[in-house]
Design an enzyme around this catalytic site. Structure first.
Site, mmCIF file in Angstrom:
data_model
loop_
_atom_site.group_PDB
_atom_site.id
_atom_site.type_symbol
_atom_site.label_atom_id
_atom_site.label_comp_id
_atom_site.label_asym_id
_atom_site.label_seq_id
_atom_site.Cartn_x
_atom_site.Cartn_y
_atom_site.Cartn_z
ATOM 1 N N ASN A 124 38.070 45.785 33.626
ATOM 2 C CA ASN A 124 38.784 46.515 34.309
ATOM 3 C C ASN A 124 38.626 46.389 35.669
ATOM 4 O OD1 ASN A 124 41.296 48.373 35.061
ATOM 5 N ND2 ASN A 124 39.340 50.015 33.951
ATOM 6 N N ARG A 125 37.917 45.389 36.064
ATOM 7 C CA ARG A 125 36.868 44.775 37.388
ATOM 8 C C ARG A 125 37.623 43.456 37.749
ATOM 9 N NH1 ARG A 125 36.044 49.311 35.585
ATOM 10 N NH2 ARG A 125 34.427 50.725 35.838
ATOM 11 N N TYR B 16 34.913 58.530 40.007
ATOM 12 C CA TYR B 16 34.296 57.472 40.755
ATOM 13 C C TYR B 16 34.933 56.318 41.279
ATOM 14 C CZ TYR B 16 34.547 55.195 36.284
ATOM 15 O OH TYR B 16 35.093 54.507 34.528
ATOM 16 N N GLU C 203 41.241 57.618 28.419
ATOM 17 C CA GLU C 203 39.913 57.895 28.153
ATOM 18 C C GLU C 203 39.917 58.638 26.768
ATOM 19 O OE1 GLU C 203 36.842 57.051 28.829
ATOM 20 O OE2 GLU C 203 37.600 56.227 31.033
#
Ligand SMILES: [Zn+2]
Length: 509
Positions: free
Chosen positions: A204-205, A307, A329
């Site tokens: 997920n980056r 964030y 989530e």
């Protein structure tokens, strides 16, 4: 009177609008935020609470002898009693096909770094077909140590199979759309109880970032992990209206942008901020607990306001895949115990039903066709589905209709000016109001071809302008020009104006 003109003329009332240039490049941050942080937020810093796994007997999973629970709602709840191994998950899905193959297809979207298949289920009454129906998806287990979605998505598949004729939501999902479920896009990470894949990369980056690269730099760079590449290929080929990527570490529905021009926690609004907030609220409000969150008002959050991060899937999917993707989530703690799975399923089931339906049907939907139309309103044999560009005034994010001319444009309730644009055709605009009751609104665009010919000869289109009240409207004429004079043009223009419902006959040019 003998018309020297052959056949076709039409007038339609519309208001033209231009497409503004993409402003994605304006959001480029000056520095890439920290990519190494662990977890999905404050709760993500909590160490993974990996519980021991117990294997289910594979033979039992393949049969109808899976123990039944007392619940009348859901027969195959055994899938919520244990975390299946990767092999068991594959076997379970094969068993599901034997029971529910009339509405399911199983396929792999790609291979993991360690060669494991990333299995997917397509649920529909016409699996594998390219239809005008919308596609939506749930993606699970992107972080290997966040496995609850593996079981919850299998539970959702079971529930939909069992309730496809008895529950309106299930029936609409199965009959009116294609829902895709991928329980694990990081099977290696799950196997080794790692957040990252076996390339030690946080998936997920790992996506090209629209805020760093701009909207034109979103193709694979060659450095992406195989799981990421598989997701990118599948996303762009299948064209999903909406998606939810399921994680753990909090209970919240997170929406783009995750990226930000600031490394600090600052709200980073995408062009579709209102629609994203609406869809995130649909999930949170349908969830039994999420909307009651003390940490996140309404149970939703802008990604960067929580964030900021770069390289996440949801920002890339929104820009490159035209897919309204959330990051949901599911659990305050990572790797919740197996005993928590039934409660997690119960809490999320209404949201897992409401979200894809809202994305597909509570906004604007419709079709785009190109035509030549006769004066009397009869269409010629020219009637072509158009993959036109759909623009919403004030939202700098165009979408493209499908190859069958169908389009689905998630929008928050409100009134919008919408246009359909296709090269070689006259653009058309309309005003729509998306109601707040979730029913959505539909509009079918008919674009007049400016470059087409029909069997009778050359087609020609002209624009004329008429005043109607305080509005300047565009009258569009399409006709087969083989001769004729001003008198004929005027007569046909007036008749077309009346036929099109304009209160004031047009001024012919
Ligand atoms: Zn995660």
């Amino acid at each position: 009177m003998l018309f020297a003109w052959l056949g076709t003329i039409i007038l339609l009332c519309c208001e033209c609008q231009s497409i503004s240039k993409s402003s994605y490049d304006q959001h480029r941050p000056s520095a890439r935020p920290d990519l190494q942080r662990y977890g999905e937020g404050r709760a993500g810093a909590v160490l993974a609470q990996a519980s021991g796994r117990r294997s289910l007997h594979q033979n039992a999973l393949q049969s109808e002898d899976v123990p039944k629970t007392v619940s009348s709602d859901f027969t195959h709840q055994a899938v919520l009693t244990s975390y299946l191994t990767n092999k068991e998950l594959e076997t379970y899905m094969q068993g599901y096909l034997r029971r529910c193959g009339h509405m399911a297809r199983m396929f792999s979207i790609g291979q993991s770094k360690e060669g494991r298949s990333m299995w997917a289920l397509e649920l529909s009454n016409n699996v594998g077909a390219v239809e005008a129906k919308p596609n939506a998806r749930f993606v699970g287990n992107m972080h290997g140590d966040e496995p609850a979605s593996r079981q919850l998505l299998l539970g959702l598949a079971e529930w939909l199979c069992q309730h496809r004729t008895s529950d309106n939501r299930a029936a609409r999902i199965v009959n009116d759309m294609h829902l895709y479920l991928v329980p694990s896009v990081n099977p290696d990470g799950f196997e080794h109880k790692l957040r990252h894949n076996l390339g030690d990369v946080d998936l997920n980056r790992d996506f090209p970032d629209p805020l760093l690269l701009g909207s034109t730099g979103l193709h694979p760079t060659g450095d992406e992990q195989p799981e990421t590449l598989a997701l990118m290929k599948w996303t762009t080929e299948t064209r999903f209206v909406a998606s939810a990527s399921m994680h753990e570490g909090a209970i919240v529905a997170n929406y783009p942008w995750d990226g930000s021009t600031s490394p600090n926690t600052t709200y980073s609004a995408s062009p579709d901020d209102a629609a994203f907030r609406h869809l995130a609220s649909v999930y949170a409000n349908a969830h039994l607990d999420m909307h009651k969150s003390q940490e996140f008002p309404g149970g939703i959050t802008n990604g960067a306001h929580w964030y900021p991060l770069s390289g996440g899937m949801q920002d890339w999917a929104y820009v490159s895949g035209q897919c309204m993707e959330l990051t949901v989530e599911l659990s305050q703690h990572k790797w919740p115990s197996e005993e928590q799975l039934p409660a997690l399923f119960k809490a999320n089931l209404p949201a897992m039903l409401a979200f894809p339906l809202a994305a597909a049907f509570s906004g604007l939907r419709g079709s785009v066709h190109g035509r030549l139309v006769t004066l009397g309103g009869n269409t010629t044999d020219f009637d072509k589905p158009l993959p036109a560009t759909i623009n919403v005034e004030g939202i700098d994010h165009a979408i493209q209709a499908g190859v069958l001319g169908n389009y689905y444009r998630p929008l928050a309730p409100g009134t919008y000016n919408v246009s359909a644009v296709m090269k070689g055709y006259s653009a058309m605009s309309t005003q729509v109001t998306v109601p707040s009751d979730g029913a959505g609104v539909s509009h079918d665009f008919i674009l007049l071809c400016t470059t087409c010919q029909d069997k009778d000869g050359q087609a020609e289109t002209k624009d004329a302008y008429i005043e109607e009240g305080s509005h300047m409207r565009t009258a569009i004429y399409a006709f087969v020009a083989v001769g004729g004079g001003k008198t004929v043009r005027r007569q046909m223009c007036v008749q077309a104006s009346v036929a099109a419902g304009c209160s004031i006959p047009c001024k012919w040019w």
